[in-house]
Design an enzyme around this catalytic site. Sequence first.
Site, short mmCIF file in Angstrom:
data_model
loop_
_atom_site.label_atom_id
_atom_site.label_comp_id
_atom_site.label_asym_id
_atom_site.label_seq_id
_atom_site.Cartn_x
_atom_site.Cartn_y
_atom_site.Cartn_z
N ASP A 49 -10.71 49.37 -13.95
CA ASP A 49 -10.42 48.09 -12.49
C ASP A 49 -9.45 48.43 -11.91
O ASP A 49 -9.04 49.10 -12.01
CB ASP A 49 -10.21 47.24 -13.66
N CYS A 52 -5.92 50.30 -13.37
CA CYS A 52 -5.96 51.84 -14.10
C CYS A 52 -4.56 52.40 -14.10
O CYS A 52 -4.29 53.13 -14.61
CB CYS A 52 -7.37 52.44 -13.12
N HIS A 262 -7.10 55.50 -8.24
CA HIS A 262 -8.02 55.39 -8.87
C HIS A 262 -6.95 56.68 -10.02
O HIS A 262 -6.57 57.16 -9.43
CB HIS A 262 -9.51 55.57 -9.58
#
Length: 275
Positions: A49, A52, A262
């Site tokens: 999400d 991170c 990410h």
Amino acid sequence: HKLSVAPEMDIMEYCRKEWRGNTPVAKRMRKGYEAVAQKFASIRRVRGDNYCALRATLFQALSQATQLPSWLQSEDFTMLSENLLSKYDWINQWQLKEKLGRKIGEIGEEIKDCLILLRKKWKSISEIKGPIEKQEACDKLFTNEEEEYSLYEALKFLMLNTAIELYNDDKNGRRVPVFSWLLFARDTSSNPCQLMHNHLNHIGHSGGLEQVEMFLLAYALQYTIQVYRLYKYSTDEFITLYPNDPEEDWPVVTLITEDDRHYNIPVRMCQETVL
């Protein structure tokens, strides 16, 4: 319970699963993972999400914590939200996760609770001596959604506090790190109030951390964040440090990213690296 940080997996096995093709990108990623595998044996996937970067950094910091950082020990630490709110009333528009329309005056208390929780968890995990028990305590914390998200609110608030300090230092003619100029050179964050409204309030909701905010996070925690940026393999940005001229006594945490959006975490340093 859904674990926010998945169990460890062999790093090259993970890479083969994720990057099968023969495109230039896949080849570069495989080379990047091979380089990381010289230092680390395994990888743990971090839930994807918009938290991170905070999740990966905090997980790594707690996993290797052996003491409470000095800034967490200070008496003023839990008074931070009250102190800032007494000077800057715009902080009342802080956006707590999934809580809209609270009464004025509640926000300071809620943030104070988050800061107290951060200190409590950091203290209890850092006091655990055995590595296996320490890891179990971290895993347990990162399956408790309510506590986990409260910790991210604390981190975001520490980032705001650091931004305010840097902004005021610059205005008063003190030396500030270069990233601080870049942070406030953006149209969307020319001062701390804008930074809160346009960036920090959105972290975890509609966006993650941008590059310049990784520096801010590192300064707020007084940690060096070392990131293997796999898509930059074979350039001098493959391993990036935030900040790039870290203080010598700051602990280091290591993350992996394929795209600067990410973050996952490498674990189990290879024996020869440790020696």
